[in-house]
Design an enzyme around this catalytic site. Structure first.
Site, PDB file in Angstrom:
ATOM      1  CG  ASP A 101      -7.980   4.181  -0.932  1.00  0.00           C
ATOM      2  OD1 ASP A 101      -7.742   3.797   0.220  1.00  0.00           O
ATOM      3  OD2 ASP A 101      -7.142   4.773  -1.641  1.00  0.00           O
TER       4      ASP A 101
ATOM      5  CG  HIS B  52      -1.906   1.106   1.221  1.00  0.00           C
ATOM      6  ND1 HIS B  52      -1.577   2.383   1.614  1.00  0.00           N
ATOM      7  CD2 HIS B  52      -3.204   1.146   0.832  1.00  0.00           C
ATOM      8  CE1 HIS B  52      -2.649   3.153   1.480  1.00  0.00           C
ATOM      9  NE2 HIS B  52      -3.647   2.438   1.005  1.00  0.00           N
TER      10      HIS B  52
HETATM   11 MN    MN Z   1      -5.656   3.150   0.492  1.00  0.00          MN
END
Ligand code: MN
Length: 339
Positions: A299, A176
Site C-alpha cells: 500500500d 479498492h
Molecule cells: Mn491502497
C-alpha cells in the site's frame, strides 16, 4: 529459498486527476466522505506534499525507493477515489489517459512495474471497452475499481458489461477501498470513522458482500475479485456469514444461492496483506483461506513499505508459504512473467 517481493496494491495518480479532484471538491455537490478526504489527506498542504510527490512519480525515483526497500515489483493502480467522483464523460476520458500513462511506465520498467487498468463504471459500455484495451493493447494485468461509484455497487445489473468483459479477458478486479457512500456515511463522519481505520473496510466489505449475496458469481463463475487489507475483515466472518445465510434463506430474508457465501469467497476472491502487519490476522487468513489465496501488498505510499517487508520477511510461515505470498500467487493471479 529465493523469491521476488511483488507488492500488488501500490498507488499512483496523474497530475490531471489530482487537479480534477480539487475541481470537484470546490464544487457545491460534494459527497460527504470525499469532502472529508479533501479536508485531510487530499488537502494540498506542505504536510501532504511528500505523499503527493510519491503518488505522482512512477519513474526513476520510485524504482530507487523500491531498490532501497527490497521490493522487486509493484503492481500499480490509480489511487482512491480514482475517477469515480467525476461525471461520466470526464471519468471515462481520465481513466483512459491514466491507463496510457501507466502502460508507458510498465513498458519503461517491464520487470519492475505491472499495472491495473482504471475504468469508469459511470459508462459501463465504455468501461467494458477500456477493459478490452487494457488487456490487449496496453498489456495491463487487472482492473482497479475504487469501490462505490457515486453510491452504486458492481452487483447492479447495469454494470454487467464490466463483469462480462473482466471475465472474458480473465482480468481480476481489485476492489479498492474509499469512503462510504453518501447514502450511509452519516455516522462515519465523526471520529475519522470514514477513513482507512474502519470506514474503508466497511465500505469495501459491503461491496464484496453485495457481489456474493446477489448471486453475481453464479452469473460470472470465473470472475476474480482481489480484496486488500487482509480481505477487509471478511475472513474473520466467514463461518458466521454462512451460519446466518442458512437462517436468512429459511426465514425468506434472502434468495438461495447455488453455493454458500464462503464458497464464493474461496473460489472467486483472493486477498492481500496491504496495510496489515499482524501475525494473528495473517494466521487466521491462512487458516480460513489457505496460502494460495493470499498475496503480499504494501500500500505504498500510504503505508510504511519497509515495515511491510520486515513483517513478511519475519512472519511465522514456512519458506514455501513466504514465496507463495510474495511471488507465486501474484504471478498466477495477475499472469506476471516468471523470472
Ligand atoms: Mn491502497
Amino acid at each position: 529459498m529465493s523469491f521476488r517481493r511483488i507488492a500488488v496494491e501500490e498507488a499512483f495518480v496523474t497530475p490531471e486527476i489530482m487537479k480534477q479532484w480539487h475541481v470537484v471538491l470546490a464544487g457545491s455537490d460534494v459527497e460527504p466522505g470525499f469532502a472529508k478526504m479533501g479536508e485531510t489527506i487530499l488537502a494540498q498542504t506542505p504536510g501532504n506534499k511528500p505523499l503527493d510527490d510519491r503518488l505522482l512519480d512512477i519513474g526513476a525515483a520510485r524504482i530507487a525507493h523500491m531498490d532501497a526497500i527490497g521490493i522487486d515489483m509493484q503492481v500499480l493502480s490509480l489511487t482512491s477515489p480514482g475517477v469515480q467522483v467525476f461525471e461520466s464523460a470526464l471519468a471515462t476520458r481520465l481513466a483512459a489517459e491514466s491507463n496510457d500513462v501507466l502502460a508507458a511506465a510498465v513498458r519503461a520498467y517491464p520487470t519492475r512495474f505491472a499495472g491495473l487498468a482504471a475504468i469508469a463504471p459511470q459508462n459501463p459500455a465504455a468501461a467494458a471497452k477500456e477493459i478490452e484495451r487494457g488487456a490487449t493493447e496496453l498489456g495491463l494485468c487487472g482492473i482497479i475499481v475504487n469501490s462505490h461509484t457515486k453510491g452504486e455497487y458492481l452487483d447492479a445489473p447495469k454494470f454487467r458489461p464490466i463483469l462480462e468483459a473482466a471475465q472474458a479477458h480473465d482480468l481480476p478486479i481489485y476492489l479498492h477501498p474509499r469512503e462510504p457512500a453518501a447514502s450511509w456515511v452519516g455516522p462515519y463522519l465523526d471520529y475519522a470513522l470514514w477513513f482507512a481505520g474502519w470506514g474503508f473496510a466497511a465500505e469495501t466489505g459491503l461491496h464484496a458482500m453485495r457481489l456474493i449475496m446477489s448471486g453475481t458469481f453464479d452469473r460470472f463463475p470465473k470472475l476474480k475479485i482481489v480484496l486488500g487489507h487482509m480481505g477487509e475483515g471478511l475472513p474473520f466472518w466467514l463461518q458466521r456469514i454462512d451460519n446466518r445465510y442458512r437462517l436468512e434463506v429459511k426465514i425468506g430474508a434472502c434468495e438461495k444461492l447455488a453455493r454458500l457465501p464462503s464458497e464464493y469467497f474461496l473460489d472467486n476472491f483472493v486477498i492481500t496483506t496491504s496495510g496489515v502487519t499482524s501475525m494473528p490476522a495473517l494466521r487466521l487468513s491462512l487458516d480460513e483461506l489457505g496460502v494460495d489465496r493470499i498475496l503480499f501488498a504494501a500500500d505504498f505510499p500510504y503505508e510504511d513499505d519497509a515495515e511491510a517487508v520486515r513483517f513478511m520477511d519475519g512472519a511465522s510461515v514456512t519458506e514455501e508459504e513466504r514465496k507463495k505470498i510474495y511471488e507465486t500467487n501474484a504471478c498466477r493471479v495477475f499472469k506476471l512473467a516468471g523470472r
